[in-house]
Design a protein around this motif. Structure first.
Motif, short mmCIF file in Angstrom:
data_model
loop_
_atom_site.label_atom_id
_atom_site.label_comp_id
_atom_site.label_asym_id
_atom_site.label_seq_id
_atom_site.Cartn_x
_atom_site.Cartn_y
_atom_site.Cartn_z
N TYR A 122 -40.15 -12.42 10.76
CA TYR A 122 -40.66 -13.49 11.62
C TYR A 122 -41.40 -12.92 12.84
CZ TYR A 122 -40.50 -17.18 15.16
OH TYR A 122 -40.83 -18.07 16.16
N LEU A 123 -40.76 -11.95 13.50
CA LEU A 123 -41.38 -11.35 14.69
C LEU A 123 -42.67 -10.63 14.32
CD1 LEU A 123 -38.23 -9.93 16.54
CD2 LEU A 123 -39.51 -12.00 17.09
N LEU B 13 -37.92 -2.49 20.13
CA LEU B 13 -36.98 -3.52 20.61
C LEU B 13 -35.63 -3.40 19.88
CD1 LEU B 13 -36.43 -6.27 22.18
CD2 LEU B 13 -37.19 -7.38 20.09
N ARG C 186 -45.45 -13.19 13.84
CA ARG C 186 -45.88 -13.70 15.15
C ARG C 186 -46.68 -12.67 15.93
NH1 ARG C 186 -43.07 -18.41 18.12
NH2 ARG C 186 -45.09 -18.12 19.09
N TYR D 281 -38.37 -11.55 24.00
CA TYR D 281 -39.51 -11.07 23.21
C TYR D 281 -40.26 -12.24 22.55
CZ TYR D 281 -42.30 -8.25 20.05
OH TYR D 281 -43.36 -7.68 19.38
N VAL D 282 -39.49 -13.23 22.04
CA VAL D 282 -40.14 -14.40 21.43
C VAL D 282 -40.92 -15.17 22.50
CG1 VAL D 282 -39.69 -16.63 20.29
CG2 VAL D 282 -38.47 -14.60 19.53
N LEU E 32 -55.58 -12.95 17.27
CA LEU E 32 -56.27 -13.69 18.34
C LEU E 32 -56.95 -12.72 19.31
CD1 LEU E 32 -53.61 -16.45 19.02
CD2 LEU E 32 -55.94 -16.84 18.23
N TYR F 264 -42.26 -13.90 25.20
CA TYR F 264 -43.45 -13.09 25.50
C TYR F 264 -44.54 -13.31 24.44
CZ TYR F 264 -46.05 -8.69 24.72
OH TYR F 264 -47.02 -7.77 24.45
N LEU F 265 -44.14 -13.37 23.17
CA LEU F 265 -45.13 -13.61 22.09
C LEU F 265 -45.73 -15.01 22.22
CD1 LEU F 265 -43.36 -12.05 18.94
CD2 LEU F 265 -45.24 -11.09 20.26
N ARG F 266 -44.89 -15.99 22.54
CA ARG F 266 -45.38 -17.38 22.71
C ARG F 266 -46.39 -17.46 23.84
NH1 ARG F 266 -42.16 -22.18 21.12
NH2 ARG F 266 -43.12 -23.22 22.86
N VAL G 208 -50.70 -12.77 17.28
CA VAL G 208 -51.20 -12.45 18.63
C VAL G 208 -52.32 -11.41 18.52
CG1 VAL G 208 -50.58 -11.41 20.86
CG2 VAL G 208 -49.03 -13.04 19.79
N ALA H 12 -48.20 -15.01 25.13
CA ALA H 12 -49.43 -14.27 24.79
C ALA H 12 -50.31 -15.11 23.87
CB ALA H 12 -49.05 -12.95 24.12
N GLU H 13 -49.68 -15.76 22.90
CA GLU H 13 -50.44 -16.57 21.94
C GLU H 13 -51.07 -17.79 22.63
OE1 GLU H 13 -48.40 -17.15 18.24
OE2 GLU H 13 -49.63 -18.89 17.78
N ALA I 233 -60.86 -12.46 20.18
CA ALA I 233 -61.35 -12.55 21.56
C ALA I 233 -62.27 -11.37 21.88
CB ALA I 233 -60.15 -12.57 22.52
N MET J 205 -54.03 -16.74 24.76
CA MET J 205 -55.23 -16.40 23.98
C MET J 205 -55.88 -17.64 23.37
SD MET J 205 -54.24 -12.85 22.31
CE MET J 205 -53.79 -11.52 23.38
#
Lengths: 228, 43
Positions: A206-207, A90, A210, B21-22, A217, B24-26, A214, B28-29, A221, B32
């Motif tokens: 931060y990214l 990115l 996060r 991107y943030v 999780l 998309y992460l939110r 994900v 996805a989280e 799963a 799940m």
């Protein structure tokens, strides 16, 4: 890390990166003086250079994660490398796009096959390939091993990218901060650039946190599906 | 010529891609966590 501590870390990194980006953006667009030669358009530097730096940092973490995964076979290192690669792609794409937008008014072209631009494009393709390799792997452990090898080999391109402006004749300008004889830019510009580099570094952290959440999780799963 | 259009485009594209991107992460989280809650609910 306990959930509560993780949540505090995540919120802290999120708010501090937002604050730093807002202050950095204001300083870059309003407070920074225009460049003596390029004029106002040089303000693109304050987003182009930090994005390129954050991309390099992310790929360095991929390199470390890949080496550690191959050495120890611990999934956490593989997850760190995978998360960092995505964020690195990115940031590198942002650096290329911002650079192309800067190139048009200053060089007269969006793109040229200059060594710095070409090695950066190669970097983007290598790590896009890394992500593709992971997503297409038929077996997770084998995919992780192959990706780790690519994560290490791909990192070789970074010194070439960084040194390209010194090793070859290029259109891209040479280093203006880390060079013998000290930085070439005015202190006010340098401080604003460093502020934005810091903002992108905190944003990267931060990214990463996060993205790892994900992934955690997703792993849970997968384990539940296999267990249940 | 001051080229403010180029400056705005560079900053806007960077900002929008980061927000994307943030987001998309939110998403996805959130997805799940929903799946996790559904699984625990079934158990």
């Amino acid at each position: 890390m306990p959930t509560q501590a993780r949540r505090v870390l995540r919120a802290g990194l999120g708010w501090s990166s937002l604050g730093l980006l807002l202050v950095g953006g204001f300083a870059a667009l309003v407070l920074a003086p225009p460049d003596a030669v390029q004029g106002q358009v040089q303000r693109i530097m304050y987003v182009h250079v930090p994005a390129a730096w954050a991309g390099f940092l992310a790929f360095f973490v991929v390199f470390v994660g890949s080496v550690m995964y191959l050495a120890r076979q611990t999934p956490a290192w593989d997850q760190l490398a995978a998360a960092s690669a995505e964020i690195g792609v990115l940031f590198t794409a942002q650096a290329i796009v911002a650079g192309a937008i800067w190139g048009k008014p200053t060089w007269g072209t969006w793109w040229t096959w200059d060594p710095r631009l070409t090695t950066t494009a190669m970097l983007l393709l290598i790590y896009a390939g890394y992500l593709l390799l992971r997503s297409m792997a038929s077996e997770a452990r084998r995919g992780a091993r192959q990706a780790a090898v690519l994560g290490i080999v791909g990192f070789v391109d970074i010194p070439f990218t960084y040194m390209s402006v010194l090793w070859w004749r290029t259109l891209h300008q040479g280093p203006s901060i880390v060079r013998s004889g000290g930085p070439t830019m005015a202190t006010s510009m340098l401080l604003i650039l460093l502020l934005n580099v810091l903002a992108f570094t905190v944003l990267y952290s931060y990214l990463l946190v996060r993205r790892l959440d994900v992934q955690r999780l997703d792993t849970q799963a997968l384990a539940a599906t296999r267990g249940g | 010529v001051e080229h403010w259009g180029y400056i705005v485009a560079a900053y806007a594209l960077t900002g929008v891609s980061l927000l994307g991107y943030v987001w998309y992460l939110r998403q996805a989280e959130r997805r799940m966590r929903c799946e996790q809650e559904t699984r625990y609910g079934e158990q």
